[in-house]
Design an enzyme around this catalytic site. Structure first.
Site, PDB file in Angstrom:
ATOM      1  N   ARG A  18     -25.321   5.748  12.033  1.00  0.00           N
ATOM      2  CA  ARG A  18     -24.819   5.707  10.643  1.00  0.00           C
ATOM      3  C   ARG A  18     -23.429   5.083  10.499  1.00  0.00           C
ATOM      4  O   ARG A  18     -22.555   5.253  11.671  1.00  0.00           O
ATOM      5  CB  ARG A  18     -24.661   6.890  10.013  1.00  0.00           C
TER       6      ARG A  18
ATOM      7  N   GLY B  56       0.812  -1.208   0.061  1.00  0.00           N
ATOM      8  CA  GLY B  56      -0.121   0.025  -0.056  1.00  0.00           C
ATOM      9  C   GLY B  56       1.001   1.118   0.109  1.00  0.00           C
ATOM     10  O   GLY B  56       2.194   1.254   0.780  1.00  0.00           O
TER      11      GLY B  56
ATOM     12  N   ASP C 137       5.888  -5.034   6.121  1.00  0.00           N
ATOM     13  CA  ASP C 137       6.195  -6.515   6.254  1.00  0.00           C
ATOM     14  C   ASP C 137       6.284  -7.305   5.092  1.00  0.00           C
ATOM     15  O   ASP C 137       7.138  -8.150   4.912  1.00  0.00           O
ATOM     16  CB  ASP C 137       5.266  -7.059   7.284  1.00  0.00           C
TER      17      ASP C 137
ATOM     18  N   ASP D 124      -0.129   2.034   8.368  1.00  0.00           N
ATOM     19  CA  ASP D 124      -0.639   1.100   9.561  1.00  0.00           C
ATOM     20  C   ASP D 124       0.015   1.147  10.702  1.00  0.00           C
ATOM     21  O   ASP D 124      -0.484   0.717  11.715  1.00  0.00           O
ATOM     22  CB  ASP D 124      -0.755  -0.550   9.118  1.00  0.00           C
TER      23      ASP D 124
ATOM     24  N   THR E  66       4.264   2.349   5.648  1.00  0.00           N
ATOM     25  CA  THR E  66       3.120   2.153   5.764  1.00  0.00           C
ATOM     26  C   THR E  66       2.120   2.898   6.562  1.00  0.00           C
ATOM     27  O   THR E  66       2.747   3.170   7.720  1.00  0.00           O
ATOM     28  CB  THR E  66       2.830   0.728   6.297  1.00  0.00           C
TER      29      THR E  66
ATOM     30  N   ASP F   9       2.226  -0.865  11.655  1.00  0.00           N
ATOM     31  CA  ASP F   9       2.289  -2.104  12.068  1.00  0.00           C
ATOM     32  C   ASP F   9       3.671  -2.978  11.926  1.00  0.00           C
ATOM     33  O   ASP F   9       3.527  -4.309  12.019  1.00  0.00           O
ATOM     34  CB  ASP F   9       1.137  -2.930  11.717  1.00  0.00           C
TER      35      ASP F   9
ATOM     36  N   ARG G 262      -5.348  -2.517   8.746  1.00  0.00           N
ATOM     37  CA  ARG G 262      -5.593  -3.958   8.535  1.00  0.00           C
ATOM     38  C   ARG G 262      -5.876  -4.751   9.640  1.00  0.00           C
ATOM     39  O   ARG G 262      -6.841  -4.335  10.316  1.00  0.00           O
ATOM     40  CB  ARG G 262      -4.002  -4.422   7.817  1.00  0.00           C
TER      41      ARG G 262
ATOM     42  N   ARG H 190       0.822  -4.752  -5.246  1.00  0.00           N
ATOM     43  CA  ARG H 190       0.989  -6.112  -4.316  1.00  0.00           C
ATOM     44  C   ARG H 190       1.336  -7.325  -5.295  1.00  0.00           C
ATOM     45  O   ARG H 190       0.612  -7.404  -6.362  1.00  0.00           O
ATOM     46  CB  ARG H 190      -0.268  -6.398  -3.415  1.00  0.00           C
TER      47      ARG H 190
ATOM     48  N   GLU I 223     -16.166   8.082  21.713  1.00  0.00           N
ATOM     49  CA  GLU I 223     -17.060   7.203  22.951  1.00  0.00           C
ATOM     50  C   GLU I 223     -16.855   6.007  23.098  1.00  0.00           C
ATOM     51  O   GLU I 223     -16.700   5.474  24.144  1.00  0.00           O
ATOM     52  CB  GLU I 223     -18.526   7.650  22.896  1.00  0.00           C
TER      53      GLU I 223
HETATM   54  O1  F6P Z   1      -1.374  -1.298   4.600  1.00  0.00           O
HETATM   55  C1  F6P Z   1      -2.280  -0.117   4.111  1.00  0.00           C
HETATM   56  C2  F6P Z   1      -3.413  -0.603   3.920  1.00  0.00           C
HETATM   57  O2  F6P Z   1      -4.132   0.548   3.640  1.00  0.00           O
HETATM   58  C3  F6P Z   1      -4.247  -1.243   4.934  1.00  0.00           C
HETATM   59  O3  F6P Z   1      -4.667  -0.445   6.109  1.00  0.00           O
HETATM   60  C4  F6P Z   1      -5.303  -1.840   4.509  1.00  0.00           C
HETATM   61  O4  F6P Z   1      -5.972  -2.880   4.918  1.00  0.00           O
HETATM   62  C5  F6P Z   1      -4.871  -2.387   2.943  1.00  0.00           C
HETATM   63  O5  F6P Z   1      -3.493  -1.367   2.829  1.00  0.00           O
HETATM   64  C6  F6P Z   1      -5.560  -2.230   1.669  1.00  0.00           C
HETATM   65  O6  F6P Z   1      -4.787  -2.670   0.657  1.00  0.00           O
HETATM   66  P1  F6P Z   1      -5.269  -2.741  -0.812  1.00  0.00           P
HETATM   67  O7  F6P Z   1      -4.850  -1.383  -1.379  1.00  0.00           O
HETATM   68  O8  F6P Z   1      -4.544  -3.613  -1.514  1.00  0.00           O
HETATM   69  O9  F6P Z   1      -6.648  -2.619  -0.883  1.00  0.00           O
END
Ligand code: F6P
Length: 325
Positions: A248, A15, A107, A131, A129, A133, A175, A76, A191
Site C-alpha cells: 500500500r 510553504g 530559497d 525541507d 521551511t 534544504d 521537494r 508563492r 527497511e
Molecule cells: O517547501 C515546503 C513544501 O512543503 C515542500 O516539501 C513541497 O514540495 C512544497 O512545499 C509544496 O508546495 P505547495 O504548498 O505550493 O503545494
C-alpha cells in the site's frame, strides 16, 4: 547606515512552516525594542504587491508562539520572478515607508529578497521551511515539527502494516531534498529509504530486500519514499506484482506542514527572528540569518544562494546499514 532604517516590513513566503509565528513574534518585538516601526505584510510577496500591509505592535504578536502556520499568511508569487514585479514591490515598500524587509521562508523567498535589495530595499532572510534544504544553514525553522509529525504518522502506518503483513510505501515531503525521508527513515527503522540524492531507481533491489526480510520472519516492510522521487502509488503496484505481498502507498502530504511547533522550532524561530531584527537595526545590508556549527551567524544573501548542501554521507551509510536484516 543604521539611521536610514526606520520602518521594517515582516513577511512569510513560500510553504508555511511551524515556528514561523515564533520568528514573526521575535522580529516584531525586537524591532520595536530597538525603536523601529513594524509593518506586517500579509500573504507574502503577493500581499506586498496588493498592498496588504498592516501596522504591528507588540500586542499583535501575543498568543501566537504556540500556533502552527503563519499569522501573516503566505503565498508563492510568480510576479516576483519578473523585473516589473520586483520594481513594483520596491515602489510599494517606498510608498509605505518600508526601508527594510524581514523575509521568513526558503530559497525562493530569498531570491525575491535579493532582487528587492538590488532595488534599494534592505532585506534580511530567516530560514523557514520544513525541507531543511537551505544550503547556508544547518537548521531551518519547521523541520523538527515536521519530522516528528511524520514520524508519528509512520509509526501508525507500521502498526497496521504489521497486522496485515503488508509492505507500505510512505511518501514524505521535502521537494527535491531527502532530509525528511532520511531522518524519518532512520527514526522509524524503515527497511528501505529512498532519497532523491541517492536513489538509483533499481526496484529489483527493493523487491529482493522485501523477499529476504519476509523469509526472516518480518511482518512488515516500511519503505520511506521522498517526494522528490514520488510515484509511490505506481511503485506500490509494481512491488506487489513482483513480490506477491500486498503493498500500500500512503502519501503523508500537507499534514507534515501543520501543527503546533516543537520546542526547537519555537526556540530557533525566536532566536533567528531576534537576530534578524538586531542586524536590521544595526544597519547591516542584505543578510541571511543561519545556524552554522551551533552558532547563529549572518551571511550575504547572494553568497547564501550560491551555497550547496548535500545529505551527510555518514548518515546515509548508517541508514543503509541499519535497514538491512
Ligand atoms: O517547501 C515546503 C513544501 O512543503 C515542500 O516539501 C513541497 O514540495 C512544497 O512545499 C509544496 O508546495 P505547495 O504548498 O505550493 O503545494
Amino acid at each position: 547606515m543604521a539611521d536610514s532604517i526606520r520602518t521594517v516590513g515582516v513577511l512569510t513566503s513560500g510553504g508555511d512552516a511551524p515556528g514561523m509565528n515564533a520568528a514573526i513574534r521575535a522580529s516584531v518585538r525586537e524591532c520595536i525594542n530597538r525603536g523601529l516601526r513594524v509593518k506586517g505584510i500579509q500573504r507574502g510577496y503577493s500581499g506586498l504587491l496588493n498592498e496588504e500591509i498592516i501596522d504591528m505592535d507588540k500586542h499583535s504578536v501575543s498568543d501566537i508562539i504556540q500556533r502552527g502556520g503563519t499569522i501573516l499568511g503566505t503565498a508563492r508569487c510568480e510576479e516576483m520572478r519578473t523585473e516589473e514585479g520586483v520594481l513594483e514591490a520596491a515602489e510599494i515598500c517606498r510608498r509605505h515607508e518600508i526601508d527594510g524587509l524581514i523575509v521568513i521562508g526558503g530559497d525562493g523567498s530569498y531570491r525575491g529578497a535579493l532582487e528587492l535589495s538590488r532595488k534599494g530595499i534592505n532585506a534580511i532572510g530567516i530560514p523557514g521551511t520544513i525541507d531543511l534544504d537551505i544550503a547556508c544553514s544547518d537548521y531551518t525553522i519547521g523541520f523538527d515539527t515536521a519530522i516528528n509529525t511524520a514520524m508519528q504518522a509512520i509509526d501508525k502506518v507500521r502498526d497496521t502494516s504489521s497486522s496485515h503483513e503488508r509492505c507500505s510505501i510512505i511518501e514524505v515531503m521535502g521537494r527535491n531534498a531527502g532530509y525528511i525521508a532520511l531522518w524519518c527513515g532512520i527514526a522509524n527503522g524503515a527497511e528501505d529509504i529512498l532519497l532523491p540524492e541517492k536513489y538509483d531507481y533499481d526496484e529489483q533491489k527493493i523487491v529482493d530486500n522485501i523477499i529476504n526480510n519476509r523469509k526472516h520472519g518480518k511482518r512488515h516492510h516500511i519503505i520511506i519514499n521522498a517526494e522528490g522521487i514520488g510515484h509511490s502509488t505506481s511503485m506500490a503496484r509494481r512491488i506487489e506484482a513482483a513480490t506477491g505481498i500486498e503493498t500500500r502507498a500512503t502519501i503523508l502530504g500537507y499534514m507534515q506542514r501543520g501543527g503546533s511547533p516543537s520546542c526547537k522550532d519555537r526556540f530557533y524561530g525566536s532566536i533567528m527572528g531576534s537576530r534578524a531584527a538586531q542586524i536590521m537595526a544595526e544597519g547591516k545590508q542584505n543578510r541571511v540569518v543561519a545556524l552554522q556549527k551551533g552558532e547563529i551567524v549572518d551571511i550575504d544573501i547572494e553568497e547564501a544562494l550560491q551555497m550547496q548542501k548535500s545529505i551527510p554521507e555518514y548518515q546515509y551509510e548508517i541508514s543503509i546499514a541499519l535497514s538491512r536484516y
